[in-house]
Design a protein around this motif. Structure first.
Motif, PDB file in Angstrom:
ATOM      1  N   GLN A 180       0.823  -1.208   0.000  1.00  0.00           N
ATOM      2  CA  GLN A 180       0.000   0.000   0.000  1.00  0.00           C
ATOM      3  C   GLN A 180       0.860   1.263   0.000  1.00  0.00           C
ATOM      4  O   GLN A 180       0.545   2.235  -0.687  1.00  0.00           O
ATOM      5  N   VAL A 181       1.941   1.240   0.754  1.00  0.00           N
ATOM      6  CA  VAL A 181       2.853   2.385   0.783  1.00  0.00           C
ATOM      7  C   VAL A 181       3.504   2.562  -0.585  1.00  0.00           C
ATOM      8  O   VAL A 181       3.585   3.679  -1.105  1.00  0.00           O
ATOM      9  N   GLU A 182       3.931   1.479  -1.190  1.00  0.00           N
ATOM     10  CA  GLU A 182       4.540   1.553  -2.529  1.00  0.00           C
ATOM     11  C   GLU A 182       3.543   2.096  -3.550  1.00  0.00           C
ATOM     12  O   GLU A 182       3.905   2.920  -4.390  1.00  0.00           O
ATOM     13  N   ASP A 183       2.295   1.636  -3.474  1.00  0.00           N
ATOM     14  CA  ASP A 183       1.264   2.129  -4.398  1.00  0.00           C
ATOM     15  C   ASP A 183       1.027   3.621  -4.207  1.00  0.00           C
ATOM     16  O   ASP A 183       0.908   4.375  -5.181  1.00  0.00           O
ATOM     17  N   ALA A 184       0.949   4.059  -2.960  1.00  0.00           N
ATOM     18  CA  ALA A 184       0.729   5.482  -2.679  1.00  0.00           C
ATOM     19  C   ALA A 184       1.889   6.323  -3.199  1.00  0.00           C
ATOM     20  O   ALA A 184       1.675   7.401  -3.778  1.00  0.00           O
ATOM     21  N   LEU A 185       3.100   5.850  -3.024  1.00  0.00           N
ATOM     22  CA  LEU A 185       4.267   6.578  -3.537  1.00  0.00           C
ATOM     23  C   LEU A 185       4.257   6.637  -5.063  1.00  0.00           C
ATOM     24  O   LEU A 185       4.616   7.668  -5.649  1.00  0.00           O
ATOM     25  N   ALA A 186       3.833   5.558  -5.707  1.00  0.00           N
ATOM     26  CA  ALA A 186       3.751   5.551  -7.172  1.00  0.00           C
ATOM     27  C   ALA A 186       2.714   6.561  -7.663  1.00  0.00           C
ATOM     28  O   ALA A 186       2.955   7.281  -8.639  1.00  0.00           O
ATOM     29  N   VAL A 187       1.571   6.632  -6.997  1.00  0.00           N
ATOM     30  CA  VAL A 187       0.539   7.606  -7.371  1.00  0.00           C
ATOM     31  C   VAL A 187       1.063   9.019  -7.185  1.00  0.00           C
ATOM     32  O   VAL A 187       0.881   9.888  -8.049  1.00  0.00           O
ATOM     33  N   ALA A 205       2.808  19.668 -16.957  1.00  0.00           N
ATOM     34  CA  ALA A 205       1.760  20.640 -17.284  1.00  0.00           C
ATOM     35  C   ALA A 205       2.269  22.059 -17.082  1.00  0.00           C
ATOM     36  O   ALA A 205       2.026  22.944 -17.909  1.00  0.00           O
ATOM     37  N   ASP A 206       2.992  22.280 -15.993  1.00  0.00           N
ATOM     38  CA  ASP A 206       3.574  23.604 -15.750  1.00  0.00           C
ATOM     39  C   ASP A 206       4.607  23.958 -16.821  1.00  0.00           C
ATOM     40  O   ASP A 206       4.626  25.067 -17.337  1.00  0.00           O
ATOM     41  N   ALA A 207       5.449  23.002 -17.156  1.00  0.00           N
ATOM     42  CA  ALA A 207       6.513  23.259 -18.126  1.00  0.00           C
ATOM     43  C   ALA A 207       5.960  23.590 -19.513  1.00  0.00           C
ATOM     44  O   ALA A 207       6.521  24.426 -20.227  1.00  0.00           O
ATOM     45  N   PHE A 208       4.858  22.937 -19.878  1.00  0.00           N
ATOM     46  CA  PHE A 208       4.286  23.158 -21.203  1.00  0.00           C
ATOM     47  C   PHE A 208       3.158  24.185 -21.212  1.00  0.00           C
ATOM     48  O   PHE A 208       2.530  24.424 -22.240  1.00  0.00           O
ATOM     49  N   GLY A 209       2.888  24.793 -20.054  1.00  0.00           N
ATOM     50  CA  GLY A 209       1.905  25.859 -19.986  1.00  0.00           C
ATOM     51  C   GLY A 209       0.464  25.409 -20.153  1.00  0.00           C
ATOM     52  O   GLY A 209      -0.357  26.168 -20.663  1.00  0.00           O
ATOM     53  N   PHE A 210       0.152  24.197 -19.732  1.00  0.00           N
ATOM     54  CA  PHE A 210      -1.228  23.729 -19.816  1.00  0.00           C
ATOM     55  C   PHE A 210      -2.108  24.575 -18.915  1.00  0.00           C
ATOM     56  O   PHE A 210      -1.711  24.981 -17.839  1.00  0.00           O
ATOM     57  N   GLU A 211      -3.317  24.831 -19.360  1.00  0.00           N
ATOM     58  CA  GLU A 211      -4.270  25.595 -18.565  1.00  0.00           C
ATOM     59  C   GLU A 211      -5.403  24.692 -18.111  1.00  0.00           C
ATOM     60  O   GLU A 211      -5.770  23.739 -18.801  1.00  0.00           O
ATOM     61  N   LEU A 212      -5.974  25.008 -16.952  1.00  0.00           N
ATOM     62  CA  LEU A 212      -7.113  24.257 -16.456  1.00  0.00           C
ATOM     63  C   LEU A 212      -8.352  24.597 -17.264  1.00  0.00           C
ATOM     64  O   LEU A 212      -8.467  25.694 -17.815  1.00  0.00           O
ATOM     65  N   LEU A 213      -9.258  23.651 -17.300  1.00  0.00           N
ATOM     66  CA  LEU A 213     -10.532  23.891 -17.970  1.00  0.00           C
ATOM     67  C   LEU A 213     -11.368  24.887 -17.161  1.00  0.00           C
ATOM     68  O   LEU A 213     -11.194  25.027 -15.953  1.00  0.00           O
ATOM     69  N   PHE A 235       1.417  11.842 -10.191  1.00  0.00           N
ATOM     70  CA  PHE A 235       0.776  13.153 -10.143  1.00  0.00           C
ATOM     71  C   PHE A 235       1.802  14.272 -10.149  1.00  0.00           C
ATOM     72  O   PHE A 235       1.603  15.306 -10.797  1.00  0.00           O
ATOM     73  N   ASN A 236       2.915  14.084  -9.439  1.00  0.00           N
ATOM     74  CA  ASN A 236       3.956  15.095  -9.409  1.00  0.00           C
ATOM     75  C   ASN A 236       4.543  15.303 -10.796  1.00  0.00           C
ATOM     76  O   ASN A 236       4.738  16.445 -11.240  1.00  0.00           O
ATOM     77  N   THR A 237       4.816  14.214 -11.498  1.00  0.00           N
ATOM     78  CA  THR A 237       5.359  14.302 -12.855  1.00  0.00           C
ATOM     79  C   THR A 237       4.377  14.989 -13.799  1.00  0.00           C
ATOM     80  O   THR A 237       4.756  15.861 -14.586  1.00  0.00           O
ATOM     81  N   THR A 238       3.100  14.614 -13.696  1.00  0.00           N
ATOM     82  CA  THR A 238       2.074  15.223 -14.536  1.00  0.00           C
ATOM     83  C   THR A 238       1.988  16.722 -14.278  1.00  0.00           C
ATOM     84  O   THR A 238       1.922  17.524 -15.224  1.00  0.00           O
TER      85      THR A 238
END
Length: 57
Positions: free
Chosen positions: A13-20, A31-39, A24-27
């Motif tokens: 469970q700890v490994e799964d939480a760290l993977a999630v 998104a910040d690097a490519f200037g994605f905007e929220l809907l 999310f951190n990478t995403t």
């Protein structure tokens, strides 16, 4: 980590939480690097309706 394991979480469970968290951190960083905007609220509503029509619930 010890506190989480002592509270009853399994190592898996700890490994799964760290993977999630890593995904999310990478995403978010990309998104910040490519200037994605929220809907807009209307965009989120349209997306939710689309997913619900196709059985995502």
């Amino acid at each position: 980590m010890r506190a989480v394991l002592a509270a009853g979480a399994s190592r898996r469970q700890v490994e799964d939480a760290l993977a999630v968290c890593a995904a999310f951190n990478t995403t978010a960083r990309l998104a910040d690097a490519f200037g994605f905007e929220l809907l807009s609220p209307e965009g989120f509503d349209a997306g939710a309706k689309y997913l619900l029509r196709r059985g995502y619930n």
